[in-house]
Design an enzyme around this catalytic site. Structure first.
Site, PDB file in Angstrom:
ATOM      1  N   ASP A  52       0.828  -1.210   0.000  1.00  0.00           N
ATOM      2  CA  ASP A  52       0.000   0.000   0.000  1.00  0.00           C
ATOM      3  C   ASP A  52       0.860   1.257   0.000  1.00  0.00           C
ATOM      4  OD1 ASP A  52      -2.451  -1.367   0.055  1.00  0.00           O
ATOM      5  OD2 ASP A  52      -2.372  -1.569   2.243  1.00  0.00           O
ATOM      6  N   ASP A  79       1.758  -2.321   4.514  1.00  0.00           N
ATOM      7  CA  ASP A  79       0.391  -2.670   4.129  1.00  0.00           C
ATOM      8  C   ASP A  79      -0.557  -2.326   5.270  1.00  0.00           C
ATOM      9  OD1 ASP A  79       0.218  -3.469   1.526  1.00  0.00           O
ATOM     10  OD2 ASP A  79      -0.010  -5.600   1.941  1.00  0.00           O
ATOM     11  N   LYS A 101      -4.132  -3.220   6.955  1.00  0.00           N
ATOM     12  CA  LYS A 101      -5.143  -4.272   7.020  1.00  0.00           C
ATOM     13  C   LYS A 101      -6.203  -3.890   8.053  1.00  0.00           C
ATOM     14  CE  LYS A 101      -2.822  -6.989   4.223  1.00  0.00           C
ATOM     15  NZ  LYS A 101      -3.343  -7.342   2.873  1.00  0.00           N
TER      16      LYS A 101
END
Length: 239
Positions: free
Chosen positions: A72, A88, A90
Site C-alpha cells: 500500500d 500494508d 489491514k
C-alpha cells in the site's frame, strides 16, 4: 529509524471519527458499515501520519501506480534504494472483545516466487515489511447514503467505534497456513488476544524473516494441489 516507536507516538494524536464524504454543496454523505469503505478510511487516516514520518526522517513516501500491487505504501531514501520499507494496511472488525482476530497478509504465489510479479519495484528491493492493522466494532445504527447538511453533522452516527491498531513486521504476525482453503494468501496468526499482534507472537517471530520467506516461497500453491487432486481422481476412475 524505529518505525514502530515513531508510528505509535504519532498516532496518539489521531482522531478516528469520520462523519462521511463532504460534497461541493457542504452536504455530508454517510459511509455506512461497508468493510471495503471503512478499510479505505483507515488508509486515509494512515497516509498523513506516514508522510509526516517520511518528511522528518529523510524518506520519500510513495504509493504504487496500480492499486492492485503490493504494498500500500513505500518508504525509501530514493528510487535506487535496496533498503525500501513496505507497509500494508489491514482492517477487520469484531463483534465482541473475545472475538478471534485474523488477517490475510498478501499472496505467496506472486512476488515471493517471481521477484517482480504484482509488486512495485522488486521484492528483493525491500529490507522490511510492516503491517498496520486496524480492528474496530461496527455501529449497527449507522446508515449509508444518508445526506446531512454540514451544520447537522453532530446528528450522524459514526460507522465504527472502539478502534484499536498495531504496527508490526509482517513475518512476526504471519501464521503457517493460508488465509483460507482456496486462496494463495498468507494467513496471519489467529488470536483473540490483541497483544499477540502488537508484540508479534507468530511462529516465525523467533525463526526470522529468512525462514518466513523460505516457508511461504515453497508452500504448495492451491492450483497445483487442486490439479494434483484431479489427476489422482482421474487415475482412480481409470483403474
Amino acid at each position: 529509524m524505529n518505525l514502530i516507536e515513531i508510528f505509535y507516538e504519532k498516532m496518539e494524536k489521531q482522531n478516528f471519527e469520520a462523519y462521511g464524504m463532504l460534497d461541493s454543496q457542504n452536504r455530508i454523505h454517510t459511509f455506512g458499515t461497508d468493510s471495503k469503505i471503512i478499510g479505505r478510511i483507515f488508509e486515509m487516516f494512515t497516509q498523513p501520519v506516514l508522510q509526516e514520518i517520511a518528511n522528518e526522517n529523510g524518506y520519500i513516501l510513495k504509493t504504487p501506480e496500480s492499486q492492485t500491487v503490493y504494498p500500500d505504501f513505500i518508504l525509501m531514501k530514493d528510487e535506487a534504494s535496496k533498503e525500501k520499507i513496505a507497509i500494508d494496511v489491514k482492517t477487520t472488525y469484531i463483534d465482541k472483545d473475545t472475538s478471534s482476530l485474523k488477517f490475510t497478509l498478501g499472496s505467496f504465489g506472486s512476488y515471493m516466487r517471481n521477484n517482480t510479479k504484482n509488486i512495485e519495484y522488486s521484492y528483493t528491493d525491500y529490507a522490511k515489511h510492516y503491517v498496520i492493522g486496524f480492528i474496530y466494532k461496527r455501529n449497527g445504527n449507522a446508515q449509508e447514503s444518508l445526506i446531512y447538511d454540514y451544520d447537522d453533522r453532530k446528528k450522524i452516527e459514526f460507522p465504527f467505534y472502539d478502534v484499536k491498531y498495531f504496527i508490526q513486521e509482517k513475518y512476526k504476525i504471519a501464521g503457517d497456513k493460508p488465509g483460507s482453503g482456496n486462496t494463495e494468501n498468507i494467513g496471519s496468526i489467529s488470536s483473540s488476544n490483541f497483544i499477540d499482534f502488537e508484540l508479534g507472537r507468530g511462529p516465525f517471530s523467533e525463526l526470522g524473516q529468512d525462514a518466513y520467506d523460505l516457508y511461504w516461497k515453497y508452500y504448495p500453491e492451491y492450483r497445483a494441489k487442486e490439479s494434483l487432486r484431479l489427476d489422482r481422481l482421474e487415475k482412480t476412475r481409470k483403474a
